[in-house]
Design a protein around this motif. Structure first.
Motif, PDB file in Angstrom:
ATOM      1  N   LEU A  52       0.668  -1.258   0.146  1.00 26.42           N
ATOM      2  CA  LEU A  52       0.003  -0.269   0.114  1.00 26.42           C
ATOM      3  C   LEU A  52       0.736   1.277   0.061  1.00 26.42           C
ATOM      4  N   GLN A  53       2.079   1.301   0.563  1.00 26.16           N
ATOM      5  CA  GLN A  53       3.014   2.417   0.723  1.00 26.16           C
ATOM      6  C   GLN A  53       3.390   2.630  -0.848  1.00 26.16           C
ATOM      7  N   ASN A  54       3.704   1.436  -1.363  1.00 28.12           N
ATOM      8  CA  ASN A  54       4.054   1.419  -2.919  1.00 28.12           C
ATOM      9  C   ASN A  54       3.178   2.287  -3.696  1.00 28.12           C
ATOM     10  N   ILE A  55       2.213   1.491  -3.506  1.00 25.29           N
ATOM     11  CA  ILE A  55       0.817   2.350  -4.234  1.00 25.29           C
ATOM     12  C   ILE A  55       0.703   3.957  -3.930  1.00 25.29           C
ATOM     13  N   ALA A  56       0.927   4.223  -2.712  1.00 26.49           N
ATOM     14  CA  ALA A  56       0.767   5.550  -2.306  1.00 26.49           C
ATOM     15  C   ALA A  56       1.943   6.289  -2.868  1.00 26.49           C
ATOM     16  N   ARG A  57       2.941   5.783  -3.013  1.00 30.43           N
ATOM     17  CA  ARG A  57       4.161   6.608  -3.616  1.00 30.43           C
ATOM     18  C   ARG A  57       3.950   6.838  -5.274  1.00 30.43           C
ATOM     19  N   ILE A  58       3.459   5.651  -5.738  1.00 31.79           N
ATOM     20  CA  ILE A  58       3.017   5.725  -7.057  1.00 31.79           C
ATOM     21  C   ILE A  58       2.205   7.003  -7.663  1.00 31.79           C
ATOM     22  N   ILE A  59       0.985   6.847  -6.643  1.00 31.50           N
ATOM     23  CA  ILE A  59      -0.078   7.961  -7.113  1.00 31.50           C
ATOM     24  C   ILE A  59       0.169   9.302  -6.135  1.00 31.50           C
ATOM     25  N   GLY A  60       1.305   9.199  -5.742  1.00 36.51           N
ATOM     26  CA  GLY A  60       1.549  10.582  -5.003  1.00 36.51           C
ATOM     27  C   GLY A  60       0.540  10.872  -3.705  1.00 36.51           C
ATOM     28  N   ALA A  61       0.008   9.890  -3.204  1.00 32.93           N
ATOM     29  CA  ALA A  61      -1.171  10.069  -2.019  1.00 32.93           C
ATOM     30  C   ALA A  61      -0.078  10.879  -1.216  1.00 32.93           C
ATOM     31  N   LYS A  62      -1.303  11.627  -0.229  1.00 27.71           N
ATOM     32  CA  LYS A  62      -0.740  12.465   0.717  1.00 27.71           C
ATOM     33  C   LYS A  62      -1.089  11.938   2.140  1.00 27.71           C
ATOM     34  N   GLU A  63      -1.540  10.869   2.017  1.00 27.41           N
ATOM     35  CA  GLU A  63      -1.687  10.113   3.442  1.00 27.41           C
ATOM     36  C   GLU A  63      -0.422   9.553   4.278  1.00 27.41           C
ATOM     37  N   THR A  64      -0.416   9.842   5.511  1.00 29.69           N
ATOM     38  CA  THR A  64       0.752   9.433   6.307  1.00 29.69           C
ATOM     39  C   THR A  64       0.607   7.997   6.387  1.00 29.69           C
ATOM     40  N   PRO A  65       1.795   7.501   6.758  1.00 29.61           N
ATOM     41  CA  PRO A  65       2.013   6.029   7.097  1.00 29.61           C
ATOM     42  C   PRO A  65       0.738   5.504   8.091  1.00 29.61           C
ATOM     43  N   LYS A  66       0.572   6.256   9.088  1.00 30.32           N
ATOM     44  CA  LYS A  66      -0.498   6.106  10.083  1.00 30.32           C
ATOM     45  C   LYS A  66      -1.828   5.701   9.299  1.00 30.32           C
ATOM     46  N   ASP A  67      -2.099   6.632   8.576  1.00 25.29           N
ATOM     47  CA  ASP A  67      -3.562   6.727   7.568  1.00 25.29           C
ATOM     48  C   ASP A  67      -3.627   5.241   6.830  1.00 25.29           C
ATOM     49  N   ILE A  68      -2.281   4.963   6.200  1.00 22.71           N
ATOM     50  CA  ILE A  68      -2.566   3.651   5.436  1.00 22.71           C
ATOM     51  C   ILE A  68      -2.535   2.542   6.350  1.00 22.71           C
ATOM     52  N   GLN A  69      -1.748   2.539   7.600  1.00 27.49           N
ATOM     53  CA  GLN A  69      -2.084   1.326   8.526  1.00 27.49           C
ATOM     54  C   GLN A  69      -3.501   1.362   8.996  1.00 27.49           C
ATOM     55  N   ASP A  70      -4.130   2.544   9.336  1.00 27.12           N
ATOM     56  CA  ASP A  70      -5.667   2.441   9.612  1.00 27.12           C
ATOM     57  C   ASP A  70      -6.372   1.927   8.599  1.00 27.12           C
ATOM     58  N   MET A  71      -6.085   2.355   7.276  1.00 27.60           N
ATOM     59  CA  MET A  71      -6.894   1.825   6.281  1.00 27.60           C
ATOM     60  C   MET A  71      -6.918   0.400   6.059  1.00 27.60           C
ATOM     61  N   LEU A  72      -5.645   0.009   6.156  1.00 27.03           N
ATOM     62  CA  LEU A  72      -5.438  -1.812   6.052  1.00 27.03           C
ATOM     63  C   LEU A  72      -5.976  -2.202   7.299  1.00 27.03           C
ATOM     64  N   SER A  73      -6.002  -1.797   8.681  1.00 28.37           N
ATOM     65  CA  SER A  73      -6.599  -2.326   9.622  1.00 28.37           C
ATOM     66  C   SER A  73      -8.032  -2.282   9.578  1.00 28.37           C
ATOM     67  N   ALA A  74      -8.530  -1.392   8.829  1.00 27.10           N
ATOM     68  CA  ALA A  74     -10.370  -1.313   8.750  1.00 27.10           C
ATOM     69  C   ALA A  74     -10.678  -2.241   7.622  1.00 27.10           C
ATOM     70  N   LEU A  75      -9.909  -2.632   6.721  1.00 26.00           N
ATOM     71  CA  LEU A  75     -10.103  -3.618   5.650  1.00 26.00           C
ATOM     72  C   LEU A  75      -9.924  -5.059   5.982  1.00 26.00           C
ATOM     73  N   ASP A  76      -8.794  -5.235   6.818  1.00 27.15           N
ATOM     74  CA  ASP A  76      -8.220  -6.479   7.136  1.00 27.15           C
ATOM     75  C   ASP A  76      -9.243  -7.419   7.836  1.00 27.15           C
ATOM     76  N   THR A  77      -9.851  -8.240   7.704  1.00 26.73           N
ATOM     77  CA  THR A  77     -11.078  -9.080   8.309  1.00 26.73           C
ATOM     78  C   THR A  77     -10.405 -10.169   9.104  1.00 26.73           C
ATOM     79  N   ASP A  78      -9.102 -10.624   9.049  1.00 23.32           N
ATOM     80  CA  ASP A  78      -8.779 -11.688   9.659  1.00 23.32           C
ATOM     81  C   ASP A  78      -7.341 -11.267  10.802  1.00 23.32           C
ATOM     82  N   GLY A  79      -7.197  -9.875  10.833  1.00 26.46           N
ATOM     83  CA  GLY A  79      -6.237  -9.543  11.832  1.00 26.46           C
ATOM     84  C   GLY A  79      -4.635  -9.738  11.454  1.00 26.46           C
ATOM     85  N   ASP A  80      -4.378 -10.248  10.186  1.00 28.37           N
ATOM     86  CA  ASP A  80      -2.854 -10.588   9.934  1.00 28.37           C
ATOM     87  C   ASP A  80      -2.082  -9.504   9.507  1.00 28.37           C
ATOM     88  N   ASN A  81      -2.928  -8.263   9.131  1.00 28.80           N
ATOM     89  CA  ASN A  81      -1.971  -7.149   9.090  1.00 28.80           C
ATOM     90  C   ASN A  81      -2.052  -7.215   7.388  1.00 28.80           C
TER      91      ASN A  81
END
Length: 138
Positions: A52-81
Motif C-alpha cells: 500500500l505504501q508503494n501504491i501511495a508513492r506511485i499515485i503521490g498520495a498525501k496519506e501518512t503511514p498511520k493513515d495507510i495502516q488505519d485503512m489496512l486495519s479497517a479492511l483486514d478481516t482476519d487480523g494478519d495485517n
C-alpha cells in the motif's frame, strides 16, 4: 496504474473511487483479481502495508503511514495485517455497491426535482390549466 489513473497526484479516497468507478455487477472475479495483482506487486498473494505504501508513492498520495495502516486495519478481516484476495474483493465490491447506490439516489433526487419543477411551472402565474391563453377556435 498510470494507465488507469493518469499522472495526477491523488489521495487514497480518490484513488479508490477511480478504481471502483468502472466496476459493475457484470464484472467477473477474475477482473477484480487482476486489480488485486496490481497492488500485490511482490506477488506474495496478499497486499501488505508495504504494498500500500508503494501504491501511495506511485499515485503521490498525501496519506501518512498511520493513515495507510488505519485503512489496512479497517479492511483486514482476519487480523494478519494484510489484505488477502477475499478482503480485497469484498472491499472493491462494497465500494462498487456504495457507488451504484449513490448514483441511483442522485438520479431519484434529480427526477424528484424535475417533477417538482414541472409541477411548479404548470401552476405558475396565468396557467390554471383550464383557461389557457390559446386563441384557437374549435
Amino acid at each position: 496504474i498510470t494507465v488507469l489513473l493518469g499522472n495526477d497526484k491523488i489521495g487514497f479516497d480518490e484513488f479508490f473511487k477511480r478504481m471502483t468507478a468502472k466496476l459493475s455487477p457484470e464484472d467477473k472475479v477474475d477482473d477484480i483479481m487482476s486489480i488485486f495483482e496490481l497492488f500485490d506487486n511482490d506477488s506474495t498473494g496478499t497486499i501488505s502495508f508495504e504494498n500500500l505504501q508503494n501504491i501511495a508513492r506511485i499515485i503521490g498520495a498525501k496519506e501518512t503511514p498511520k493513515d495507510i495502516q488505519d485503512m489496512l486495519s479497517a479492511l483486514d478481516t482476519d487480523g494478519d495485517n494484510e489484505l488477502d484476495p477475499i478482503d480485497f474483493y469484498t472491499c472493491l465490491v462494497s465500494g462498487m455497491r456504495i457507488r451504484i447506490e449513490e448514483e441511483e439516489r442522485m438520479k431519484r433526487q434529480q427526477a424528484d426535482q424535475m417533477n417538482r419543477d414541472m409541477d411548479s411551472n404548470s401552476r405558475g402565474p396565468g396557467s390554471s390549466g383550464l383557461h389557457g391563453s390559446s386563441s384557437r377556435q374549435y
